[in-house]
Design a protein around this motif. Structure first.
Motif, mmCIF file in Angstrom:
data_model
loop_
_atom_site.group_PDB
_atom_site.id
_atom_site.type_symbol
_atom_site.label_atom_id
_atom_site.label_comp_id
_atom_site.label_asym_id
_atom_site.label_seq_id
_atom_site.Cartn_x
_atom_site.Cartn_y
_atom_site.Cartn_z
ATOM 1 N N ARG A 297 0.829 -1.245 0.142
ATOM 2 C CA ARG A 297 -0.159 -0.181 0.116
ATOM 3 C C ARG A 297 0.826 1.274 0.144
ATOM 4 N NH1 ARG A 297 -5.113 -1.594 1.960
ATOM 5 N NH2 ARG A 297 -5.779 0.493 1.211
ATOM 6 N N ASP A 298 0.308 2.327 -0.344
ATOM 7 C CA ASP A 298 1.147 3.810 -0.129
ATOM 8 C C ASP A 298 0.256 4.689 0.098
ATOM 9 O OD1 ASP A 298 -0.369 3.821 -2.548
ATOM 10 O OD2 ASP A 298 1.275 4.473 -3.769
ATOM 11 N N ALA A 299 0.579 5.969 0.631
ATOM 12 C CA ALA A 299 -0.251 7.200 0.776
ATOM 13 C C ALA A 299 -0.336 7.946 -0.340
ATOM 14 C CB ALA A 299 0.673 7.935 1.975
ATOM 15 N N SER A 300 -1.473 8.454 -0.425
ATOM 16 C CA SER A 300 -2.073 9.179 -1.614
ATOM 17 C C SER A 300 -2.551 10.243 -1.255
ATOM 18 C CB SER A 300 -2.800 8.589 -2.514
ATOM 19 O OG SER A 300 -3.459 9.111 -3.502
ATOM 20 N N ILE A 301 -2.180 11.500 -1.818
ATOM 21 C CA ILE A 301 -2.867 12.904 -1.666
ATOM 22 C C ILE A 301 -4.310 12.717 -2.309
ATOM 23 C CG2 ILE A 301 -2.914 15.251 -2.203
ATOM 24 C CD1 ILE A 301 0.189 15.291 -1.623
ATOM 25 N N LEU A 302 -4.371 12.007 -3.548
ATOM 26 C CA LEU A 302 -5.526 12.031 -4.057
ATOM 27 C C LEU A 302 -6.499 11.173 -3.333
ATOM 28 C CD1 LEU A 302 -4.427 11.716 -7.654
ATOM 29 C CD2 LEU A 302 -5.639 13.751 -6.581
ATOM 30 N N ASP A 303 -6.114 10.229 -2.698
ATOM 31 C CA ASP A 303 -7.069 9.439 -1.752
ATOM 32 C C ASP A 303 -7.545 10.269 -0.543
ATOM 33 O OD1 ASP A 303 -6.729 7.282 -3.313
ATOM 34 O OD2 ASP A 303 -5.333 6.061 -1.884
ATOM 35 N N TRP A 304 -6.586 11.117 0.060
ATOM 36 C CA TRP A 304 -7.110 11.854 1.023
ATOM 37 C C TRP A 304 -8.003 12.995 0.629
ATOM 38 C CZ3 TRP A 304 -6.089 17.047 1.182
ATOM 39 C CH2 TRP A 304 -6.465 17.895 2.157
ATOM 40 N N LEU A 305 -7.810 13.633 -0.668
ATOM 41 C CA LEU A 305 -8.591 14.655 -1.271
ATOM 42 C C LEU A 305 -10.035 13.855 -1.226
ATOM 43 C CD1 LEU A 305 -9.067 17.454 -2.228
ATOM 44 C CD2 LEU A 305 -8.363 16.570 -4.443
ATOM 45 N N SER A 306 -10.231 12.650 -1.940
ATOM 46 C CA SER A 306 -11.579 11.809 -2.128
ATOM 47 C C SER A 306 -12.065 11.610 -0.800
ATOM 48 C CB SER A 306 -11.372 10.458 -2.910
ATOM 49 O OG SER A 306 -10.704 10.733 -3.987
ATOM 50 N N ASP A 307 -11.384 11.260 0.282
ATOM 51 C CA ASP A 307 -12.005 11.361 1.541
ATOM 52 C C ASP A 307 -12.512 12.267 2.193
ATOM 53 O OD1 ASP A 307 -10.685 8.392 1.446
ATOM 54 O OD2 ASP A 307 -8.847 9.139 2.670
ATOM 55 N N THR A 308 -11.788 13.594 1.955
ATOM 56 C CA THR A 308 -12.360 14.964 2.524
ATOM 57 C C THR A 308 -13.474 15.325 1.670
ATOM 58 O OG1 THR A 308 -10.082 15.321 3.271
ATOM 59 C CG2 THR A 308 -11.619 17.021 3.089
ATOM 60 N N ILE A 309 -13.466 15.325 0.472
ATOM 61 C CA ILE A 309 -14.624 15.625 -0.297
ATOM 62 C C ILE A 309 -16.008 14.756 0.179
ATOM 63 C CG2 ILE A 309 -15.787 15.823 -2.744
ATOM 64 C CD1 ILE A 309 -12.794 16.510 -3.578
ATOM 65 N N GLY A 310 -15.648 13.521 0.073
ATOM 66 C CA GLY A 310 -16.826 12.435 0.873
ATOM 67 C C GLY A 310 -17.179 12.988 2.033
ATOM 68 N N ALA A 311 -16.315 13.343 3.133
ATOM 69 C CA ALA A 311 -16.705 13.559 4.252
ATOM 70 C C ALA A 311 -17.537 14.875 4.497
ATOM 71 C CB ALA A 311 -15.423 13.920 4.965
ATOM 72 N N PHE A 312 -17.165 15.727 3.424
ATOM 73 C CA PHE A 312 -18.233 16.794 3.359
ATOM 74 C C PHE A 312 -19.477 16.487 2.918
ATOM 75 C CE2 PHE A 312 -19.774 20.618 0.936
ATOM 76 C CZ PHE A 312 -20.039 21.605 1.708
ATOM 77 N N VAL A 313 -19.563 16.127 1.823
ATOM 78 C CA VAL A 313 -20.706 15.441 1.031
ATOM 79 C C VAL A 313 -21.650 14.627 2.388
ATOM 80 C CG1 VAL A 313 -21.851 13.986 -0.607
ATOM 81 C CG2 VAL A 313 -20.221 15.654 -1.134
ATOM 82 N N GLY A 314 -20.889 13.939 2.931
ATOM 83 C CA GLY A 314 -21.367 12.874 4.039
ATOM 84 C C GLY A 314 -22.422 13.900 5.099
ATOM 85 N N ALA A 315 -21.495 14.861 5.388
ATOM 86 C CA ALA A 315 -22.154 15.670 6.433
ATOM 87 C C ALA A 315 -23.331 16.641 6.152
ATOM 88 C CB ALA A 315 -20.878 16.749 7.034
ATOM 89 N N VAL A 316 -23.146 17.057 4.793
ATOM 90 C CA VAL A 316 -24.123 17.780 4.229
ATOM 91 C C VAL A 316 -25.587 16.799 3.985
ATOM 92 C CG1 VAL A 316 -24.992 18.890 1.834
ATOM 93 C CG2 VAL A 316 -22.707 19.498 3.046
ATOM 94 N N ILE A 317 -25.305 15.603 3.430
ATOM 95 C CA ILE A 317 -26.324 14.847 3.426
ATOM 96 C C ILE A 317 -26.957 14.605 4.791
ATOM 97 C CG2 ILE A 317 -27.279 12.379 2.894
ATOM 98 C CD1 ILE A 317 -25.015 12.423 0.641
ATOM 99 N N PHE A 318 -26.331 14.628 5.712
ATOM 100 C CA PHE A 318 -26.860 14.027 7.230
ATOM 101 C C PHE A 318 -27.879 15.337 7.478
ATOM 102 C CE2 PHE A 318 -26.812 15.008 11.802
ATOM 103 C CZ PHE A 318 -27.455 13.633 12.095
#
Length: 124
Positions: free
Chosen positions: A88-109
């Protein structure tokens, strides 16, 4: 007090699943198309953030920054953890996908809570 702690159970469960999956060298049941992992990150972290918003009792859009920040910080630690996992490796794009998803999840809630409250008020 106990009720407030119990609200964290879904988010803690997802955190545990996330930690376990991040520890795996290879995940078998992943979709097989270009950047599929980014989509998986987005949806998983959206769900994670939804339950963090629930646990934090977020009821207004202006407060969606809190679960987004919590999940974004978790995502950084997740990427660091993955960098120590063989295969496995670390990825800034994975973190960005995580963060955008986090925002969308909070908004949906917040959207769902707002909609449910409006429906309840209509019935009164």
């Amino acid at each position: 007090m106990i009720k407030k702690l119990l609200k964290w159970i879904p988010a803690i469960f997802i955190a545990g699943c996330n930690f376990y999956l991040s520890s795996q060298e290879h995940i078998e049941q992943m979709p097989d198309f270009w950047n599929a992992d980014k989509l998986v990150h987005f949806f998983c972290f959206a769900g994670f953030s939804f339950w963090v918003a629930f646990a934090c009792n977020i009821k207004a859009y202006k407060m969606t920054w809190l679960p987004t920040l919590i999940i974004s910080i978790w995502a950084v630690t997740d990427e660091i953890h993955q960098s120590f996992t063989p295969g496995r490796d670390a990825s800034i794009l994975d973190w960005l996908s995580d963060t955008i998803g986090a925002f969308v999840g909070a908004v949906i809630f917040v959207w769902l809570v707002t909609k449910i409250v409006k429906e309840i008020l209509k019935k009164l």
